[in-house]
Scaffold this motif. Structure first.
Motif, PDB file in Angstrom:
ATOM      1  N   ASP A   1       0.831  -1.198   0.000  1.00 50.54           N
ATOM      2  CA  ASP A   1       0.000   0.000   0.000  1.00 50.54           C
ATOM      3  C   ASP A   1       0.873   1.259   0.000  1.00 50.54           C
ATOM      4  OD1 ASP A   1      -2.874  -1.306   1.093  1.00 50.54           O
ATOM      5  OD2 ASP A   1      -1.074  -2.288   1.844  1.00 50.54           O
ATOM      6  N   VAL A   2       1.957   1.238   0.801  1.00 49.64           N
ATOM      7  CA  VAL A   2       2.843   2.395   0.864  1.00 49.64           C
ATOM      8  C   VAL A   2       3.533   2.615  -0.468  1.00 49.64           C
ATOM      9  CG1 VAL A   2       4.919   3.349   1.941  1.00 49.64           C
ATOM     10  CG2 VAL A   2       3.191   2.213   3.360  1.00 49.64           C
ATOM     11  N   ARG A   3       4.094   1.569  -1.037  1.00 51.62           N
ATOM     12  CA  ARG A   3       4.841   1.712  -2.290  1.00 51.62           C
ATOM     13  C   ARG A   3       3.923   2.168  -3.428  1.00 51.62           C
ATOM     14  NH1 ARG A   3       9.927   0.365  -1.524  1.00 51.62           N
ATOM     15  NH2 ARG A   3      10.512  -1.226   0.002  1.00 51.62           N
ATOM     16  N   ALA A   4       2.639   1.799  -3.366  1.00 50.91           N
ATOM     17  CA  ALA A   4       1.712   2.218  -4.424  1.00 50.91           C
ATOM     18  C   ALA A   4       1.497   3.725  -4.434  1.00 50.91           C
ATOM     19  CB  ALA A   4       0.374   1.502  -4.250  1.00 50.91           C
ATOM     20  N   THR A   5       1.783   4.403  -3.330  1.00 51.47           N
ATOM     21  CA  THR A   5       1.639   5.860  -3.299  1.00 51.47           C
ATOM     22  C   THR A   5       2.809   6.575  -3.959  1.00 51.47           C
ATOM     23  OG1 THR A   5       2.811   6.155  -1.186  1.00 51.47           O
ATOM     24  CG2 THR A   5       0.442   5.666  -1.089  1.00 51.47           C
ATOM     25  N   GLY A   6       3.909   5.866  -4.177  1.00 47.10           N
ATOM     26  CA  GLY A   6       5.123   6.485  -4.682  1.00 47.10           C
ATOM     27  C   GLY A   6       6.066   6.941  -3.595  1.00 47.10           C
ATOM     28  N   ALA A   7       5.701   6.740  -2.331  1.00 44.54           N
ATOM     29  CA  ALA A   7       6.563   7.124  -1.215  1.00 44.54           C
ATOM     30  C   ALA A   7       7.626   6.061  -0.972  1.00 44.54           C
ATOM     31  CB  ALA A   7       5.731   7.331   0.043  1.00 44.54           C
ATOM     32  N   VAL A   8       8.643   6.420  -0.196  1.00 41.94           N
ATOM     33  CA  VAL A   8       9.680   5.478   0.234  1.00 41.94           C
ATOM     34  C   VAL A   8       9.167   4.723   1.449  1.00 41.94           C
ATOM     35  CG1 VAL A   8      12.013   5.270   1.170  1.00 41.94           C
ATOM     36  CG2 VAL A   8      11.531   6.940  -0.645  1.00 41.94           C
ATOM     37  N   PHE A   9       9.233   3.395   1.394  1.00 41.32           N
ATOM     38  CA  PHE A   9       8.811   2.567   2.517  1.00 41.32           C
ATOM     39  C   PHE A   9      10.004   2.275   3.415  1.00 41.32           C
ATOM     40  CE2 PHE A   9       8.509  -1.728   4.370  1.00 41.32           C
ATOM     41  CZ  PHE A   9       7.399  -1.550   5.187  1.00 41.32           C
ATOM     42  N   ARG A  10       9.805   2.463   4.723  1.00 42.16           N
ATOM     43  CA  ARG A  10      10.838   2.154   5.708  1.00 42.16           C
ATOM     44  C   ARG A  10      10.160   1.370   6.831  1.00 42.16           C
ATOM     45  NH1 ARG A  10      15.779   5.335   7.506  1.00 42.16           N
ATOM     46  NH2 ARG A  10      16.251   4.592   9.615  1.00 42.16           N
ATOM     47  N   PRO A  11      10.559   0.138   7.082  1.00 42.78           N
ATOM     48  CA  PRO A  11       9.846  -0.670   8.077  1.00 42.78           C
ATOM     49  C   PRO A  11      10.183  -0.249   9.508  1.00 42.78           C
ATOM     50  CG  PRO A  11      11.722  -1.900   7.223  1.00 42.78           C
ATOM     51  CD  PRO A  11      11.648  -0.626   6.421  1.00 42.78           C
ATOM     52  N   TRP A  12       9.193  -0.425  10.384  1.00 45.16           N
ATOM     53  CA  TRP A  12       9.471  -0.309  11.805  1.00 45.16           C
ATOM     54  C   TRP A  12      10.444  -1.416  12.202  1.00 45.16           C
ATOM     55  CZ3 TRP A  12       8.110   4.075  13.817  1.00 45.16           C
ATOM     56  CH2 TRP A  12       6.907   4.710  13.480  1.00 45.16           C
ATOM     57  N   ARG A  13      11.474  -1.068  12.950  1.00 50.15           N
ATOM     58  CA  ARG A  13      12.458  -2.061  13.374  1.00 50.15           C
ATOM     59  C   ARG A  13      12.393  -2.325  14.874  1.00 50.15           C
ATOM     60  NH1 ARG A  13      15.243   0.731   9.115  1.00 50.15           N
ATOM     61  NH2 ARG A  13      15.715  -0.729   7.418  1.00 50.15           N
ATOM     62  N   GLN A  14      12.295  -1.276  15.667  1.00 45.16           N
ATOM     63  CA  GLN A  14      12.188  -1.464  17.106  1.00 45.16           C
ATOM     64  C   GLN A  14      10.737  -1.384  17.582  1.00 45.16           C
ATOM     65  OE1 GLN A  14      15.432   0.333  19.486  1.00 45.16           O
ATOM     66  NE2 GLN A  14      16.112   1.291  17.565  1.00 45.16           N
ATOM     67  N   ALA A  15       9.901  -0.728  16.826  1.00 48.18           N
ATOM     68  CA  ALA A  15       8.466  -0.689  17.126  1.00 48.18           C
ATOM     69  C   ALA A  15       7.798  -1.959  16.596  1.00 48.18           C
ATOM     70  CB  ALA A  15       7.854   0.544  16.477  1.00 48.18           C
ATOM     71  N   PRO A  16       6.571  -2.243  17.044  1.00 47.08           N
ATOM     72  CA  PRO A  16       5.863  -3.434  16.552  1.00 47.08           C
ATOM     73  C   PRO A  16       5.723  -3.418  15.034  1.00 47.08           C
ATOM     74  CG  PRO A  16       4.746  -2.523  18.463  1.00 47.08           C
ATOM     75  CD  PRO A  16       5.813  -1.540  18.088  1.00 47.08           C
ATOM     76  N   ASN A  17       5.881  -4.603  14.438  1.00 44.99           N
ATOM     77  CA  ASN A  17       5.835  -4.712  12.982  1.00 44.99           C
ATOM     78  C   ASN A  17       5.175  -6.032  12.613  1.00 44.99           C
ATOM     79  OD1 ASN A  17       6.268  -4.974  10.229  1.00 44.99           O
ATOM     80  ND2 ASN A  17       8.296  -4.032  10.305  1.00 44.99           N
ATOM     81  N   ARG A  18       3.913  -5.960  12.188  1.00 53.54           N
ATOM     82  CA  ARG A  18       3.179  -7.173  11.816  1.00 53.54           C
ATOM     83  C   ARG A  18       3.494  -7.573  10.379  1.00 53.54           C
ATOM     84  NH1 ARG A  18      -2.957  -6.345  12.647  1.00 53.54           N
ATOM     85  NH2 ARG A  18      -2.428  -4.291  11.856  1.00 53.54           N
ATOM     86  N   PRO A  19       3.739  -8.853  10.134  1.00 51.60           N
ATOM     87  CA  PRO A  19       4.004  -9.280   8.755  1.00 51.60           C
ATOM     88  C   PRO A  19       2.746  -9.331   7.904  1.00 51.60           C
ATOM     89  CG  PRO A  19       4.009 -11.176  10.225  1.00 51.60           C
ATOM     90  CD  PRO A  19       3.874  -9.954  11.105  1.00 51.60           C
ATOM     91  N   ASP A  20       1.585  -9.513   8.526  1.00 49.97           N
ATOM     92  CA  ASP A  20       0.328  -9.593   7.782  1.00 49.97           C
ATOM     93  C   ASP A  20      -0.800  -9.243   8.739  1.00 49.97           C
ATOM     94  OD1 ASP A  20      -0.416 -11.975   9.308  1.00 49.97           O
ATOM     95  OD2 ASP A  20       0.966 -13.074   8.018  1.00 49.97           O
ATOM     96  N   ARG A  21      -2.047  -9.301   8.234  1.00 50.04           N
ATOM     97  CA  ARG A  21      -3.201  -8.892   9.039  1.00 50.04           C
ATOM     98  C   ARG A  21      -3.973 -10.086   9.583  1.00 50.04           C
ATOM     99  NH1 ARG A  21      -3.225  -4.784   4.870  1.00 50.04           N
ATOM    100  NH2 ARG A  21      -2.914  -2.724   5.816  1.00 50.04           N
ATOM    101  N   ARG A  22      -3.328 -11.231   9.664  1.00 45.32           N
ATOM    102  CA  ARG A  22      -4.000 -12.405  10.219  1.00 45.32           C
ATOM    103  C   ARG A  22      -4.251 -12.198  11.708  1.00 45.32           C
ATOM    104  NH1 ARG A  22      -0.497 -17.439   8.288  1.00 45.32           N
ATOM    105  NH2 ARG A  22      -2.161 -18.548   9.396  1.00 45.32           N
ATOM    106  N   PRO A  23      -5.334 -12.769  12.252  1.00 44.38           N
ATOM    107  CA  PRO A  23      -5.689 -12.522  13.657  1.00 44.38           C
ATOM    108  C   PRO A  23      -4.578 -12.870  14.637  1.00 44.38           C
ATOM    109  CG  PRO A  23      -7.488 -13.621  12.518  1.00 44.38           C
ATOM    110  CD  PRO A  23      -6.340 -13.591  11.556  1.00 44.38           C
ATOM    111  N   GLU A  24      -3.827 -13.938  14.366  1.00 41.75           N
ATOM    112  CA  GLU A  24      -2.788 -14.341  15.314  1.00 41.75           C
ATOM    113  C   GLU A  24      -1.658 -13.330  15.412  1.00 41.75           C
ATOM    114  OE1 GLU A  24      -2.342 -17.081  11.621  1.00 41.75           O
ATOM    115  OE2 GLU A  24      -3.944 -16.070  12.737  1.00 41.75           O
TER     116      GLU A  24
END
Length: 424
Positions: free
Chosen positions: A45-68
């Motif tokens: 979703d971020v890359r589709a805007t044309g912006a630079v994506f930078r992942p959270w590294r020390q903050a929470p970072n979910r790999p997907d939106r699955r309930p678990e």
């Protein structure tokens, strides 16, 4: 205008992501440089805007939106105080140090003129304040913080009337504010102390230190109140998420089309969706149920006149629809009203009861318990299809929503960047 550099601290709140990234896309289209700190599940979703994506590294970072992989798991809380504890621990204060550290590193690299924060990213606000970089806070909802004249949020209340109503707001509002502060203020102030900042009096004072609080809804949808000076209503963003960009055609038949759109995140909504599908199966309608990325469509048994899919472009579907059944998420409500469609709202939690009461107060739909029987749901859908006043109420409100969505208020406020202050 001279191009500016923006750093966006994005926290995935489900339906809040498309409008926040809609703001990012608009900045990129105007030639600005934008870096978005976000979770891996939002990277496409971020890359589709044309912006630079930078992942959270020390903050929470979910790999997907699955309930678990949901941090808050608010469907398990069973009560408002347990939910508040969970939100403090997993969304607001618990991960704030991680957000602060990641934003500190990104500021060094990106050197932004402005930091734009999701409302949950309190730690990002702390770092921006320390670095003397102005920051804005995005609120893709109704106004969520305490304000004079605004009924206490989360309870689905209409504005107070008379002495009794004002006493109600004072009692409930005071209890809610004390509950947030008791659970979260000390932890936030410890983080602020580590960054050399003075302590705050209330938890939400961190948001009030923003240069702007941008409320991404229509003031004609929200209830009036006396707001702090940084608050600006900038209209809703009606963009669909990238994952919903699927080929779609209306199902065959002549009956009115009813869109069923529950949360894009898991809120234990499977049983509710099944009752809705069963209800629509008894009516002379065509129904489209979109489950979103958190649910498998095969989990539902669909009657013959009900189509169940993972995703569809709602803005396209709404052009063909006659009514909407929804949990009451702000994004779905805005898009439905913009299309002039009445709603049946079955709120599950979060801000949804407050969205529901704003719909019903304007005569644009009905509110039904999430545990309602198929017969009760069917009766409500039949009513909003047959009683013309609901469509008229939705049309009146929709005219305001479309006007505000088409304004330039959002981009104008984002491009208004004050000069830096002295570092803290």
């Amino acid at each position: 205008m001279t191009p500016l550099t923006y750093l966006v601290a994005l926290v995935d709140g489900g339906g809040t992501v498309p409008p926040e990234l809609g703001a990012v896309r608009r900045l990129v289209e105007r030639g600005h440089a934008v870096t978005v700190l976000a979770e891996d599940c939002t990277e496409p979703d971020v890359r589709a805007t044309g912006a630079v994506f930078r992942p959270w590294r020390q903050a929470p970072n979910r790999p997907d939106r699955r309930p678990e992989n949901d941090l808050s798991r608010d469907w398990e809380c069973g009560g408002p105080l347990r939910l508040l504890d969970r939100m403090i621990a997993t969304r607001l204060v618990g991960p704030a140090a991680g957000y602060a550290a990641d934003v500190r590193d990104a500021i060094v690299e990106a050197r932004p003129d402005l930091v734009v924060c999701s409302m949950f990213a309190l730690g990002a606000m702390v770092t921006a304040e320390t670095a003397a970089i102005p920051f804005h806070v995005l609120m893709p909802n109704v106004y969520l913080l305490p304000a004079e004249g605004m009924p206490p949020l989360g309870l689905g209340l209409r504005p107070a009337r008379g002495v009794v109503g004002r006493l109600r707001d004072r009692a409930f509002g005071g209890f809610i504010r004390r509950s947030w502060d008791t659970r979260g203020l000390a932890g936030l102030n410890r983080l602020r102390s580590q960054y050399g900042l003075i302590p705050l009096t209330t938890l939400w004072d961190q948001v009030h230190r923003a240069h702007r609080q941008l409320v991404m809804t229509s003031p004609g949808f929200d209830f009036p109140a006396a707001f702090p000076p940084p608050v600006r209503y900038v209209g809703p963003v009606l963009d669909d998420p990238v994952w919903a960009a699927k080929p779609w055609a209306p199902p065959p038949g002549d009956g009115p089309l009813v869109l069923v759109a529950m949360s894009s995140t898991f809120q234990d909504q499977t049983a509710c969706l099944q009752r809705i599908a069963d209800a629509l199966g008894t009516l002379p309608v065509r129904a489209l149920v979109t489950t979103g990325p958190a649910l498998d469509p095969s989990a539902l048994r669909a009657p013959a006149n009900v189509t169940v899919v993972a995703a569809a472009p709602h803005r396209e579907v709404l052009r063909h629809a006659a009514a909407v059944v929804t949990h009451g998420g702000h994004g779905t409500v805005m898009k439905s009203l913009a299309a002039g469609l009445p709603l049946v709202v079955m709120h599950h939690g979060r801000d949804q009861a407050d969205n529901a009461v704003r719909v019903t107060a304007r005569g644009a739909g009905l509110s039904v318990r999430r545990t309602a029987s198929p017969a009760a749901i069917a009766a409500s859908v039949r009513r909003i299809l047959e009683v013309s006043s609901y469509r008229a109420g939705a049309a009146r409100l929709g005219e305001v929503v479309r006007r505000d969505a088409g304004s330039d208020a959002l981009i104008r406020e984002l491009e208004t960047v004050p000069g830096p202050a002295a570092p803290a």
